[in-house]
Design a protein around this motif. Structure first.
Motif, PDB file in Angstrom:
ATOM      1  N   MET A  79       9.356  -7.053 -14.848  1.00  0.00           N
ATOM      2  CA  MET A  79       9.343  -7.935 -13.907  1.00  0.00           C
ATOM      3  C   MET A  79       7.851  -8.064 -13.533  1.00  0.00           C
ATOM      4  O   MET A  79       7.047  -7.008 -12.800  1.00  0.00           O
ATOM      5  N   LYS A  80       7.224  -9.202 -13.273  1.00  0.00           N
ATOM      6  CA  LYS A  80       5.921  -9.506 -12.868  1.00  0.00           C
ATOM      7  C   LYS A  80       5.931  -9.584 -11.391  1.00  0.00           C
ATOM      8  O   LYS A  80       6.974 -10.144 -10.779  1.00  0.00           O
ATOM      9  N   THR A  81       5.204  -8.908 -10.608  1.00  0.00           N
ATOM     10  CA  THR A  81       5.205  -8.891  -8.991  1.00  0.00           C
ATOM     11  C   THR A  81       3.724  -9.243  -8.466  1.00  0.00           C
ATOM     12  O   THR A  81       2.654  -9.134  -9.229  1.00  0.00           O
ATOM     13  N   TYR A  82       3.747 -10.062  -7.286  1.00  0.00           N
ATOM     14  CA  TYR A  82       2.454 -10.254  -6.723  1.00  0.00           C
ATOM     15  C   TYR A  82       2.804 -10.497  -5.245  1.00  0.00           C
ATOM     16  O   TYR A  82       3.634 -10.816  -4.842  1.00  0.00           O
ATOM     17  N   PRO A  83       1.750 -10.209  -4.385  1.00  0.00           N
ATOM     18  CA  PRO A  83       0.411  -9.524  -4.782  1.00  0.00           C
ATOM     19  C   PRO A  83       0.599  -8.066  -5.167  1.00  0.00           C
ATOM     20  O   PRO A  83       1.723  -7.491  -5.516  1.00  0.00           O
ATOM     21  N   ASP A  84      -0.498  -7.265  -5.570  1.00  0.00           N
ATOM     22  CA  ASP A  84      -0.548  -5.977  -6.114  1.00  0.00           C
ATOM     23  C   ASP A  84      -0.117  -5.016  -4.776  1.00  0.00           C
ATOM     24  O   ASP A  84       0.577  -4.141  -5.491  1.00  0.00           O
ATOM     25  N   ASP A  85      -0.107  -5.361  -3.811  1.00  0.00           N
ATOM     26  CA  ASP A  85       0.349  -4.332  -2.568  1.00  0.00           C
ATOM     27  C   ASP A  85       1.886  -4.899  -2.379  1.00  0.00           C
ATOM     28  O   ASP A  85       2.165  -4.199  -0.915  1.00  0.00           O
ATOM     29  N   LEU A  86       2.549  -5.677  -3.014  1.00  0.00           N
ATOM     30  CA  LEU A  86       4.036  -6.040  -2.483  1.00  0.00           C
ATOM     31  C   LEU A  86       4.713  -4.805  -2.672  1.00  0.00           C
ATOM     32  O   LEU A  86       5.547  -4.925  -1.496  1.00  0.00           O
ATOM     33  N   LEU A  87       4.892  -3.948  -3.478  1.00  0.00           N
ATOM     34  CA  LEU A  87       5.980  -2.703  -3.181  1.00  0.00           C
ATOM     35  C   LEU A  87       5.521  -2.176  -2.267  1.00  0.00           C
ATOM     36  O   LEU A  87       6.639  -1.466  -1.263  1.00  0.00           O
ATOM     37  N   GLN A  88       4.499  -1.862  -1.619  1.00  0.00           N
ATOM     38  CA  GLN A  88       4.010  -1.218  -0.342  1.00  0.00           C
ATOM     39  C   GLN A  88       4.553  -1.794   0.801  1.00  0.00           C
ATOM     40  O   GLN A  88       5.002  -1.403   1.741  1.00  0.00           O
ATOM     41  N   LYS A  89       4.292  -3.247   0.783  1.00  0.00           N
ATOM     42  CA  LYS A  89       4.755  -4.076   1.960  1.00  0.00           C
ATOM     43  C   LYS A  89       6.219  -4.094   1.976  1.00  0.00           C
ATOM     44  O   LYS A  89       6.925  -4.222   3.160  1.00  0.00           O
ATOM     45  N   LEU A  90       6.876  -3.879   0.998  1.00  0.00           N
ATOM     46  CA  LEU A  90       8.369  -3.763   1.155  1.00  0.00           C
ATOM     47  C   LEU A  90       8.921  -2.584   1.218  1.00  0.00           C
ATOM     48  O   LEU A  90      10.115  -2.200   1.533  1.00  0.00           O
ATOM     49  N   ASP A  91       8.070  -1.655   1.525  1.00  0.00           N
ATOM     50  CA  ASP A  91       8.557  -0.324   1.802  1.00  0.00           C
ATOM     51  C   ASP A  91       9.247   0.401   1.034  1.00  0.00           C
ATOM     52  O   ASP A  91      10.228   1.298   0.897  1.00  0.00           O
ATOM     53  N   LEU A  92       9.056   0.024  -0.420  1.00  0.00           N
ATOM     54  CA  LEU A  92       9.823   0.423  -1.729  1.00  0.00           C
ATOM     55  C   LEU A  92       9.738   2.041  -1.774  1.00  0.00           C
ATOM     56  O   LEU A  92      10.483   2.660  -2.277  1.00  0.00           O
ATOM     57  N   PHE A  93       8.159   2.574  -1.447  1.00  0.00           N
ATOM     58  CA  PHE A  93       8.093   4.101  -1.521  1.00  0.00           C
ATOM     59  C   PHE A  93       8.764   4.693  -0.852  1.00  0.00           C
ATOM     60  O   PHE A  93       9.283   5.895  -1.182  1.00  0.00           O
ATOM     61  N   ILE A  94       9.180   4.264   0.300  1.00  0.00           N
ATOM     62  CA  ILE A  94      10.195   5.209   1.409  1.00  0.00           C
ATOM     63  C   ILE A  94      11.395   5.435   0.507  1.00  0.00           C
ATOM     64  O   ILE A  94      11.970   6.325   0.649  1.00  0.00           O
ATOM     65  N   LEU A  95      12.062   3.934   0.065  1.00  0.00           N
ATOM     66  CA  LEU A  95      13.261   4.323  -0.862  1.00  0.00           C
ATOM     67  C   LEU A  95      13.041   5.345  -1.841  1.00  0.00           C
ATOM     68  O   LEU A  95      14.332   6.074  -2.090  1.00  0.00           O
ATOM     69  N   ALA A  96      12.187   5.257  -2.755  1.00  0.00           N
ATOM     70  CA  ALA A  96      11.972   6.017  -3.791  1.00  0.00           C
ATOM     71  C   ALA A  96      11.990   7.587  -3.493  1.00  0.00           C
ATOM     72  O   ALA A  96      12.406   8.398  -4.027  1.00  0.00           O
TER      73      ALA A  96
END
Length: 788
Positions: free
Chosen positions: A1-18
């Motif tokens: 899946m293509k995401t935009y912008p580059d820091d989107l996952l960080q803004k979504l706090d995905l790394f906290i979940l991971a």
């Protein structure tokens, strides 16, 4: 899946979940595999992972365990096998043995699970037992991870020699200790070990009085460590034996390394399975801790989330559902864009992030914080404008960065994209920005993508109110406390509550009134309309709550009355059972008498009299069974008896009841057996006439003459057995040679009844058989009595 912008996952706090999933892994294998986890590419892949998690949950709920704490990472050792001539260390071989045994434990834990095959079975059973590898290592390495003395004959000899030398050294050394101790040459500690040899702790002033080898001295210089001369040659011999032992051990390890090298692929694959199993258990625990579910993931682009929560908030609140407000939202190809409005800090941005996180959780194969009834599809692109992206380095203001994002969306968004935009159109002149935002919104709608947008612009709310593909939504605001409730309401726009909040914050009333006069009348009217709609909604909600409470009271009353009725029915059933038991007891007494008469009738002089007694007993038993049948039928209007003529309500076909199975009946319809629920049957209109004719037992004449033919068609099996037994007894008493019994063809129930009756009197019967077809064939039984 293509995401935009580059820091989107960080803004979504995905790394906290991971990170929360990584912490849930028990083994290093699982944690390392999760760090390199590849996003899933299709709905089928996601559903397959969900199926595995579900299977593991059932496995765990039924009390079974997988030894995750025994999972060892031996991949570095396996990598060494690629180096030519490399020999594994003893601890590495022991680790390989541990892994091989753990494979056996995992397979055994699965074997103990009494379940139909599941995806978990398929995963675990992809690895197999390797008893040969385990045996090969155990022949050399023991449970403590040490080389066995019997691993080879030469090793056994060397270790025996080492033991003998150690005993000699001990004996000689203790002799030296005793002698020098009496001379007070030794320090308090007496002895120590240096360079693998036993040495004496000698006072420094006496060191020249002792012959031997000086190995070391203390830091103070007051103690020197001397190997007695008498032990030197023994120590030398021991050193040679130890060296030989090590060489033998290396040979054994070399042999094991070659065996393990052959099984390297098998072991590497087992490491992958171990890692996947650990990740599965972590996902399962994550699902349970955060009250998630695993709805079916669809390949088409649809969003139908029920009671969805923001996953990052759930993690931050440690799974406390009361602190994270759920929301419902439905978007599809017809209802494509949701426009959320309302006051600031009301939860609009967190709702956007929740939708983005759902997509990322799906790609990671993680359960979702929503209801199981939800439906969600996979999107090829996730594009978002969240927060303030102004940049001095790139000379971008907030508004410029938003326009740059919007340009990217219009160039890349498709019908398979999910677009999330926060504070749409902000950062510029309100009127000009609103006009441009409206144009951009219409252009984005033409891209047919699914989107969620937050805004304060009234013109966008008005656009959504009449556009077929855009819907309004709002974050609920409590007007009494002037505080947000964080609940998403669909179908109506939200008011800004600008003046209400200003009044609550003690802004002077004249300033607020002046501001109202300066507002465009149309904008104020629209905002007041939203306010009035909200008041009406709250009134309807209050009325709905009152009606719901009344309904719950009625349901409780109905539940109480149903329970009381059930108690009455249970009491009635108990009384009925007592009566049936009594009637059954009476039936047994009569049956015993009947059996006694049948057994002894041939000894009686008056067979005719006994036959009449038999007829009387059979009639009495039939009367009791008829009463039992009535008692049973009284409790259930749907109860039928074997032999009843019934009609199928749906097809209007008629047939005969052959057998009763609980709430279903086996019915013969057009010479075919059919299993039909009794609620779908009713008595045939011809049933009453059949009951009066076919089901009345044909009487046996009491005159000296005997009717040579008995017709039992229409009787039940029990009635047929009694009638045939009585008829045969009467025939023998009349010294008949042969009789005919007509039972009909049908399903063979009455034929079996005749055979059962014949077997009860087989010692009086010479033969029985069906006549030729012209004389009745398989519908008739001709009985030949034995000659007395």
């Amino acid at each position: 899946m293509k995401t935009y912008p580059d820091d989107l996952l960080q803004k979504l706090d995905l790394f906290i979940l991971a990170e929360s999933v990584a912490k849930g892994c028990i083994s290093d294998l699982g944690r390392m595999a999760w760090q390199s986890y590849q996003p899933l590419q299709s709905a089928d892949e996601v559903n397959a992972v969900y199926d595995k998690i579900t299977a593991y949950q059932h496995f765990k709920q039924e009390g079974h365990k997988i030894p995750f704490d025994q999972f060892k990472d031996i991949r570095p050792s396996l990598d060494k096998l690629d180096i030519k001539g490399m020999i594994l260390e003893l601890y590495e071989v022991a680790s390989v043995l541990h892994v091989a045994k753990t494979i056996h434990q995992v397979l055994e834990s699965l074997d103990e699970w009494d379940s139909e095959p599941t995806p978990l079975h398929k995963l675990i059973q992809s690895i197999t037992r390797n008893d040969r590898l385990v045996e090969a290592i155990q022949d050399i390495v023991n449970e403590d991870g040490q080389v066995r003395s019997d691993a080879s004959e030469h090793l056994a000899e060397l270790r025996n020699e080492k033991t003998k030398l150690n005993k000699k050294i001990h004996k000689v050394f203790q002799s030296e200790v005793g002698r020098l101790k009496r001379q007070d040459y030794l320090f308090d500690s007496v002895e120590s070990v240096r360079n693998g040899r036993r040495v004496l702790a000698v006072r420094a002033e006496h060191k020249r009085k002792i012959q031997g080898i000086l190995h070391d001295e203390s830091e103070s210089g007051k103690v020197v460590f001397i190997e007695p001369e008498s032990c030197v040659h023994l120590h030398n011999d021991l050193f040679s034996v130890v060296q030989a032992e090590q060489r033998e051990i290396q040979k054994l390890l070399d042999r094991l390394t070659q065996i393990i090298q052959i099984q390297a692929d098998y072991l590497a694959f087992s490491q992958e399975i171990f890692a996947e199993l650990d990740i599965l258990q972590s996902k399962s625990s994550w699902c349970e801790h955060y009250s998630c579910s695993m709805p079916i993931i669809e390949s088409k682009q649809v969003v139908q989330l029920i009671e969805c929560r923001n996953a990052s908030l759930l993690v931050k609140e440690d799974g406390d559902l009361d602190k994270v407000i759920p929301f419902d939202v439905t978007l599809n190809k017809d209802q494509r864009i949701l426009l959320i409005s309302g006051p600031n800090a009301g939860g609009k941005s967190m709702t956007l992030k929740a939708l983005g996180l759902v997509q990322m959780l799906i790609r990671l194969g993680l359960p979702l914080p929503c209801s199981q009834e939800s439906k969600i599809g996979l999107f090829d692109g996730l594009y978002a404008d969240l927060g303030d992206d102004q940049s001095l380095e790139n000379e971008l203001s907030t508004y410029s960065s938003k326009l740059a994002h919007m340009k990217y969306f219009l160039e890349n968004a498709t019908a398979k994209s999910l677009v999330l935009i926060d504070e749409f159109g902000s950062g510029s002149d309100p009127k000009l920005g609103a006009a441009l935002a409206e144009s951009l919104l219409l252009a984005l709608c033409e891209k047919r993508c699914i989107g969620v947008i937050t805004t304060h612009y009234g013109n966008l709310k008005q656009l959504a109110s009449h556009h077929q593909h855009i819907i309004n939504g709002s974050m609920h605001f409590d007007e009494t406390s002037l505080s947000p409730t964080y609940r998403l309401l669909l179908g109506k726009p939200g008011a800004s509550y600008t003046f209400e909040i200003a009044k609550r914050m003690a802004i002077p009333a004249d300033i607020i009134e002046e501001a109202k006069r300066r507002v465009d009348h149309r904008d104020l009217t629209f905002d007041e309309t939203i306010h009035n709609l909200e008041m009406e909604r709250r009134l309807h909600q209050k009325q709905h709550t009152a009606l719901q409470q009344q309904q719950e009271e009625y349901q409780q009353l109905l539940k109480t009355m149903t329970k009381q009725l059930q108690q009455v029915e249970e009491q009635y059933a108990g009384l009925k059972e007592e009566r049936l038991s009594l009637e059954s007891h009476q039936d047994k007494i009569i049956q015993d008498k009947l059996n006694a008469l049948l057994k002894n009738i041939h000894k009686e002089e008056s067979a005719k009299a006994k036959a009449e007694q038999l007829q009387d007993l059979v009639k009495r038993r039939a009367k009791i069974r008829k009463q039992q049948s009535k008692s049973t039928n009284a409790s259930s209007p749907l109860q039928f008896s074997v032999g009843d003529q019934v009609r199928h309500k749906a097809t209007n076909q008629e047939g005969e009841v052959l057998e009763i199975r609980g709430r279903k009946a086996i019915v013969n319809i057009s010479d075919r057996r059919a299993e039909i629920a009794m609620k779908d049957l009713e008595l045939s209109s011809t049933n009453s006439s059949v009951a009066q004719t076919s089901f009345v037992r044909k009487p046996i004449r009491k005159s000296p003459s005997l009717d040579p033919e008995l017709d039992i068609r229409g009787m039940t099996k029990v009635e047929a057995i009694d009638t045939v037994e009585l008829y045969l007894t009467h025939a023998r008493s009349m010294q008949a040679d042969r009789v005919r019994i007509i039972h009909g063809k049908g399903q063979g129930v009455l034929r079996q009844a005749v055979l059962q009756a014949l077997r009860s009197q087989k010692k009086y019967i010479e033969s029985y058989q069906h006549p030729e077809e012209k004389d009745g064939g398989r519908g008739v039984m001709v009985v030949q009595f034995s000659k007395i």
